[in-house]
Design a protein around this motif. Structure first.
Motif, PDB file in Angstrom:
ATOM      1  N   ILE A   1       0.844  -1.225   0.116  1.00 49.22           N
ATOM      2  CA  ILE A   1       0.088   0.087  -0.047  1.00 49.22           C
ATOM      3  C   ILE A   1       0.805   1.129  -0.129  1.00 49.22           C
ATOM      4  O   ILE A   1       0.501   2.354  -0.722  1.00 49.22           O
ATOM      5  N   ASP A   2       2.043   0.930   0.553  1.00 49.12           N
ATOM      6  CA  ASP A   2       3.014   2.515   0.405  1.00 49.12           C
ATOM      7  C   ASP A   2       3.531   2.531  -0.847  1.00 49.12           C
ATOM      8  O   ASP A   2       3.508   3.775  -1.431  1.00 49.12           O
ATOM      9  N   VAL A   3       3.564   1.674  -1.641  1.00 48.83           N
ATOM     10  CA  VAL A   3       4.074   1.823  -2.900  1.00 48.83           C
ATOM     11  C   VAL A   3       2.835   2.317  -3.902  1.00 48.83           C
ATOM     12  O   VAL A   3       3.102   3.152  -4.870  1.00 48.83           O
ATOM     13  N   ILE A   4       1.826   1.686  -3.708  1.00 45.99           N
ATOM     14  CA  ILE A   4       0.602   2.175  -4.391  1.00 45.99           C
ATOM     15  C   ILE A   4       0.551   3.631  -4.100  1.00 45.99           C
ATOM     16  O   ILE A   4      -0.045   4.291  -5.015  1.00 45.99           O
ATOM     17  N   ALA A   5       0.565   4.064  -2.820  1.00 51.14           N
ATOM     18  CA  ALA A   5       0.476   5.508  -2.598  1.00 51.14           C
ATOM     19  C   ALA A   5       1.475   6.519  -3.071  1.00 51.14           C
ATOM     20  O   ALA A   5       1.207   7.444  -3.402  1.00 51.14           O
ATOM     21  N   GLU A   6       2.516   5.897  -3.620  1.00 50.06           N
ATOM     22  CA  GLU A   6       3.628   6.514  -4.401  1.00 50.06           C
ATOM     23  C   GLU A   6       3.005   6.855  -5.464  1.00 50.06           C
ATOM     24  O   GLU A   6       3.272   7.852  -6.277  1.00 50.06           O
ATOM     25  N   HIS A   7       2.067   6.005  -6.258  1.00 47.56           N
ATOM     26  CA  HIS A   7       1.666   6.132  -7.486  1.00 47.56           C
ATOM     27  C   HIS A   7       0.296   6.817  -7.680  1.00 47.56           C
ATOM     28  O   HIS A   7       0.274   7.330  -8.956  1.00 47.56           O
ATOM     29  N   LEU A   8      -0.467   6.573  -6.649  1.00 45.00           N
ATOM     30  CA  LEU A   8      -1.737   7.295  -6.735  1.00 45.00           C
ATOM     31  C   LEU A   8      -2.045   8.142  -5.741  1.00 45.00           C
ATOM     32  O   LEU A   8      -1.853   7.565  -4.679  1.00 45.00           O
TER      33      LEU A   8
END
Length: 121
Positions: A64-71
């Motif tokens: 979810i941290d990586v997803i938050a970097e993208h979106l």
């Protein structure tokens, strides 16, 4: 217009790390705009799909941290809505399954999830 003058030597070299740090902090703030509830909801769903272990919790939290970097969180919520509406029957479901802009949003989430899988799992 007021000019900012840097004295020669140490003051200029001290200003650059401060500028870099401020840029890093601002980018982290953008990546951390997800409320705790959204992060926990994602992690719980991810764990349910991948096994309820401590290691899985760490991997899902990373994801979810990586997803938050993208979106942004707003974009993430929009995609979640589109994906839930795609299961609807009739014309409404068809609209959410076929409209190009909505499909682009879903594709952006899939790309973020693919990056998360590579980095976290």
């Amino acid at each position: 217009m007021k000019r900012i003058l840097f004295p020669s030597g140490g003051a200029r070299s001290a200003a650059l790390p401060l500028l870099a740090l401020s840029l890093l902090v601002s980018s982290l703030a953008v990546a951390n705009d997800y409320p705790t509830e959204s992060r926990v909801d994602y992690v719980l769903g991810c764990m349910a799909a991948n096994g309820n272990t401590y290691l899985t919790m760490q991997k899902c939290s990373c994801s979810i941290d990586v997803i938050a970097e993208h979106l942004s969180h707003e974009a993430y919520e929009q995609v979640a809505t589109v994906m839930s509406m795609q299961d609807q029957r009739g014309e409404l479901g068809v609209l959410f399954r076929t409209e190009r802009g909505m499909q682009d949003q879903v594709q952006a989430l899939h790309q973020a999830q693919a990056d998360a899988n590579l980095r976290c799992f």
